[in-house]
Write an enzyme that holds these catalytic residues in place. Structure first.
Site, PDB file in Angstrom:
ATOM      1  N   ASP A   8     -11.924  78.344  36.040  1.00 11.68           N
ATOM      2  CA  ASP A   8     -11.492  79.240  37.105  1.00 11.68           C
ATOM      3  C   ASP A   8     -11.276  80.634  36.527  1.00 11.68           C
ATOM      4  O   ASP A   8     -10.549  80.788  35.533  1.00 11.68           O
ATOM      5  CB  ASP A   8     -10.193  78.741  37.742  1.00 11.68           C
ATOM      6  CG  ASP A   8     -10.400  77.487  38.580  1.00 11.68           C
ATOM      7  OD1 ASP A   8     -11.555  77.013  38.656  1.00 11.68           O
ATOM      8  OD2 ASP A   8      -9.416  76.991  39.163  1.00 11.68           O
ATOM      9  N   ASP A 130     -12.454  72.625  51.150  1.00 12.18           N
ATOM     10  CA  ASP A 130     -11.122  72.757  50.558  1.00 12.18           C
ATOM     11  C   ASP A 130     -10.111  72.471  51.658  1.00 12.18           C
ATOM     12  O   ASP A 130      -9.934  73.293  52.562  1.00 12.18           O
ATOM     13  CB  ASP A 130     -10.928  74.161  49.990  1.00 12.18           C
ATOM     14  CG  ASP A 130     -12.024  74.529  48.990  1.00 12.18           C
ATOM     15  OD1 ASP A 130     -12.448  73.634  48.238  1.00 12.18           O
ATOM     16  OD2 ASP A 130     -12.460  75.692  48.983  1.00 12.18           O
TER      17      ASP A 130
END
EC number: 5.3.1.16
Length: 246
Positions: A8, A130
């Site tokens: 990330d 998500d």
């Protein structure tokens, strides 16, 4: 099932967030290219990259870093999400050597965009689901839509999507275990390959996912491999062993 390490990216660093909160980050490394190399060396068959700043801005913020990783490890497919909301962005990534692009926010707001992209670059488009409480979140997880993750997944059943990447936001970065049942429920609802994400933190999570009768295609691991709670090479080997026994 393959085990996919996550990288990330935020402000040029490799970080992990808790439940996707941009103000709750842990910086793990200032050199994302070196981090990628560490996971490739451990046996990763694919890398999962997320441009966190790009997800919030709606356009890439770490494009050069991602290109550098693609150049450094050309034999390891990359899947990249965060800020991919135009055809041009998707094509730039593919031209730079990225294997798969992940569309999230625009998939919710404009499903036809995903369908058109799949026709142009078949087999290279993933959809990021998500979910917060079963509903799809957008804009770097800052907004929650009224679209159920399972309903959106079914919309893409015949679109040619390469995979659905399902994240339970409530589990992400919390080291509380993966929501295996929700992942299996999604896999039962569609024929598209499902990749689990969010909370995969132990070999038991890996075994549960790899042994699912629905045939989960992949498991993304993040904080656990950075904190040292899960050894990536062992997780990869465990998934392979469980798969061989199925």
């Amino acid at each position: 099932m393959i085990v996919i390490p996550a990288i990330d990216l935020k402000n040029g660093h490799c970080v992990r967030l808790r439940q996707g909160r941009m103000d709750d980050e842990t910086i793990f490394d200032a050199d994302p290219v070196a981090v990628a190399g560490r996971w490739v060396e451990a046996g990763a068959e694919r890398l999962h990259l997320v441009d966190l700043d790009g997800a919030v801005r709606g356009e890439p913020a770490h494009e050069q870093t991602i290109h550098a990783i693609a150049r450094a490890y050309p034999d390891t497919p990359l899947q990249i999400g965060g800020g991919i909301r135009s055809r041009e962005t998707a094509l730039r990534y593919l031209e730079a050597g990225v294997g798969y692009v992940i569309v999230g926010t625009r998939a919710v707001r404009e499903p036809a965009f995903v369908e058109e992209l799949c026709r142009e670059i078949p087999g290279r488009v993933c959809v990021g689901l998500d979910a917060r409480g079963g509903y799809v979140a957008t804009d770097g997880w800052e907004q929650t839509s009224e679209v159920a993750a399972v309903d959106l997944a079914r919309r893409f059943e015949d679109a040619g999507v390469a995979a659905l990447i399902f994240t339970d936001i409530g589990r992400d970065g919390m080291m509380q275990g993966c929501n295996v049942e929700a992942t299996r429920e999604l896999a039962r609802a569609v024929s598209i390959p499902v990749i689990a994400s969010g909370g995969v933190s132990s070999l038991e999570d890996v075994r549960s996912l790899a042994g699912s009768p629905e045939g989960i295609a992949g498991a993304i691991v993040g904080r656990a491999i950075y904190d040292g709670g899960l050894d990536l090479a062992t997780a990869i080997r465990t998934a392979q062993e469980v798969g061989d026994d199925r």
